[in-house]
Design a protein around this motif. Structure first.
Motif, short mmCIF file in Angstrom:
data_model
loop_
_atom_site.label_atom_id
_atom_site.label_comp_id
_atom_site.label_asym_id
_atom_site.label_seq_id
_atom_site.Cartn_x
_atom_site.Cartn_y
_atom_site.Cartn_z
N GLU A 44 39.50 -19.95 -17.45
CA GLU A 44 38.79 -20.95 -16.65
C GLU A 44 37.30 -20.96 -16.98
O GLU A 44 36.69 -22.02 -17.14
CB GLU A 44 39.02 -20.68 -15.17
N ASN A 45 36.71 -19.78 -17.11
CA ASN A 45 35.29 -19.69 -17.45
C ASN A 45 35.01 -20.24 -18.84
O ASN A 45 33.99 -20.90 -19.07
CB ASN A 45 34.80 -18.24 -17.34
N ASP A 48 35.23 -23.98 -18.59
CA ASP A 48 34.02 -24.48 -17.92
C ASP A 48 32.85 -24.56 -18.90
O ASP A 48 32.11 -25.54 -18.93
CB ASP A 48 33.64 -23.59 -16.73
N TYR A 51 33.55 -27.52 -21.36
CA TYR A 51 33.41 -28.86 -20.79
C TYR A 51 32.00 -29.17 -20.32
O TYR A 51 31.60 -30.31 -20.26
CB TYR A 51 34.42 -29.08 -19.68
N LYS A 52 31.24 -28.12 -20.01
CA LYS A 52 29.86 -28.32 -19.57
C LYS A 52 29.05 -29.06 -20.63
O LYS A 52 28.19 -29.87 -20.32
CB LYS A 52 29.22 -26.95 -19.28
N PHE A 69 41.06 -30.38 -18.66
CA PHE A 69 40.23 -29.83 -17.59
C PHE A 69 41.05 -29.17 -16.51
O PHE A 69 40.67 -28.19 -15.92
CB PHE A 69 39.43 -30.94 -16.90
#
Length: 79
Positions: A44-45, A48, A51-52, A69
């Motif tokens: 998940e990190n 993230d 996608y950031k 996502f």
């Protein structure tokens, strides 16, 4: 997908390769046979982080990119 990283060395600029590596590592974890909650948090990190900066590197998000996502969140249901 895992083998895409070494084959892209020298093809993609370093910043794109490092960015893509976040996605590859997350998918490697999520496609594993035995995924712990800790593995899921790491994935998940990584997603993230990927996608950031997605739009900065690749442009506007599409429906296909949005699909990824939410894949890690679905796994929490089954754990």
């Amino acid at each position: 997908m895992y083998y895409s990283l070494p084959t892209l060395i020298g093809v993609l600029p370093k910043k794109y390769l490092q960015h893509f590596a976040l996605f590859v590592e997350a998918m490697y974890i999520l496609l594993g046979d035995n995924i712990s909650r800790e593995d899921l948090e790491v994935a998940e990190n990584l997603l993230d982080g990927f996608y950031k900066n997605f739009e900065q590197f690749y442009g506007i998000l599409t429906c296909n990119s949005c699909f990824f996502f939410h894949q890690d969140n679905k796994l929490y249901i089954y754990m």
